[in-house]
Design an enzyme around this catalytic site. Structure first.
Site, PDB file in Angstrom:
ATOM      1  N   ASP A 162     -26.775   2.478 102.809  1.00 42.07           N
ATOM      2  CA  ASP A 162     -26.662   3.662 101.960  1.00 42.07           C
ATOM      3  C   ASP A 162     -28.022   4.277 101.655  1.00 42.07           C
ATOM      4  OD1 ASP A 162     -27.512   1.534 100.359  1.00 42.07           O
ATOM      5  OD2 ASP A 162     -25.669   1.438  99.215  1.00 42.07           O
ATOM      6  N   GLU A 206     -17.692   2.441  95.107  1.00 42.73           N
ATOM      7  CA  GLU A 206     -17.373   2.146  93.717  1.00 42.73           C
ATOM      8  C   GLU A 206     -15.878   1.846  93.569  1.00 42.73           C
ATOM      9  OE1 GLU A 206     -19.821   1.590  92.078  1.00 42.73           O
ATOM     10  OE2 GLU A 206     -21.236   3.225  91.801  1.00 42.73           O
TER      11      GLU A 206
END
Ligand code: PGA
Length: 262
Positions: free
Chosen positions: A67, A143
């Site tokens: 990421d 998430e």
């Protein structure tokens, strides 16, 4: 899922580095998925030491990071590219053209994510993917609520992640609200997944990920469905596991049959 509990962060990091080193020695052009955060720092330090003292060769290794913050330039001290350079890449003989990190400044985010996925495929897929875990059970920046089939995309960070990461910024306001992250589905395609967790603050997430139900609420729980996962924990991160003693017993039995390090 193989659970390896080490007596300390140092031991855990060295064991994880050894696993990566075995992979790189077996296949010098291995495709290695890398993670940022505090947890893998010890692993990177040990890999750099192995490069320096033992000639561990990264010349042909290809890397893909999980990421990158959206909106941060590669030379921003909090960007993940900067982090990787400082903490690992500049300490080994990796070829910069073999390093892949999502582009935090992409104008066309969607196209850039599609391209990232394509470059992983073109490299032949990821041989071994390193992961940390968030207190909310995230892997990468997936998430809670992220699809377990998700691919590389722009993700809005959860409040808990923003406040956890604020320690690296001057103020909470400076923490980016978005990141580009490999999806759970992308991570899942790695042939071997290595998850690291250290410290009591990760113990709830670790318990839920390993012994809880598979759920988008804890995206790391998807790893229960993967055929080859090794979880490296220190004692503090492992302390809430119901079957902790059993995992230790399994590892001691693997030593007996000479499968301790593989
Ligand atoms: P940490 O982050 O290694 O800094 O604890 C892990 C994560 O949030 O994925």
């Amino acid at each position: 899922m193989r659970i390896r509990i080490a007596s300390s962060y140092f031991e855990m990091s060295n064991a994880a580095a050894k696993l990566i080193a075995v992979q790189v020695r077996r296949k010098p052009d291995s495709v290695v998925g890398l993670a940022t955060g505090s947890t893998p720092l010890g692993t990177y330090r040990e890999l750099a030491r192995m490069h320096r003292d033992e000639g561990l060769d990264f010349a042909e290794v290809r890397t893909f990071n999980l990421d990158e913050y959206y909106g941060l330039a590669p030379d921003h001290p909090q960007s993940y590219r900067y982090f990787m350079n400082e903490n690992f890449l500049r300490h080994v003989n990796i070829n910069p053209k073999n390093v892949h990190i999502p582009n935090g400044l992409a104008k066309d985010i969607e196209a850039s994510c599609v391209e990232y996925e394509a470059s992983i495929r073109d490299a032949g897929g990821i041989d071994v993917q390193l992961l940390g875990i968030g207190r909310d059970g995230h892997i990468g920046f997936n998430e809670p609520g992220s699809s377990l089939g998700s691919r590389t995309r722009l993700k809005t960070l959860a409040q808990e992640t923003i406040s956890d990461n604020a320690r690296f910024f001057k103020s909470l306001d400076e923490v980016p609200r978005f990141a580009i992250t490999m999806g759970v589905g992308t991570i899942f395609e790695a042939r071997h997944i290595v998850l690291l967790a250290s410290g009591v603050e990760k113990s709830d997430a670790v318990k839920l990920a390993i012994e809880g139900p598979v759920t988008t609420e804890i995206t790391a729980s998807a790893l229960q469905l993967h055929p080859r996962v090794t979880v490296f924990l220190d004692e503090a991160a492992a302390e809430k596991l119901k079957r902790k003693d059993y995992y230790k017993y399994v590892e001691s039995m693997r030593q007996v049959v000479g499968q301790g390090d593989v």
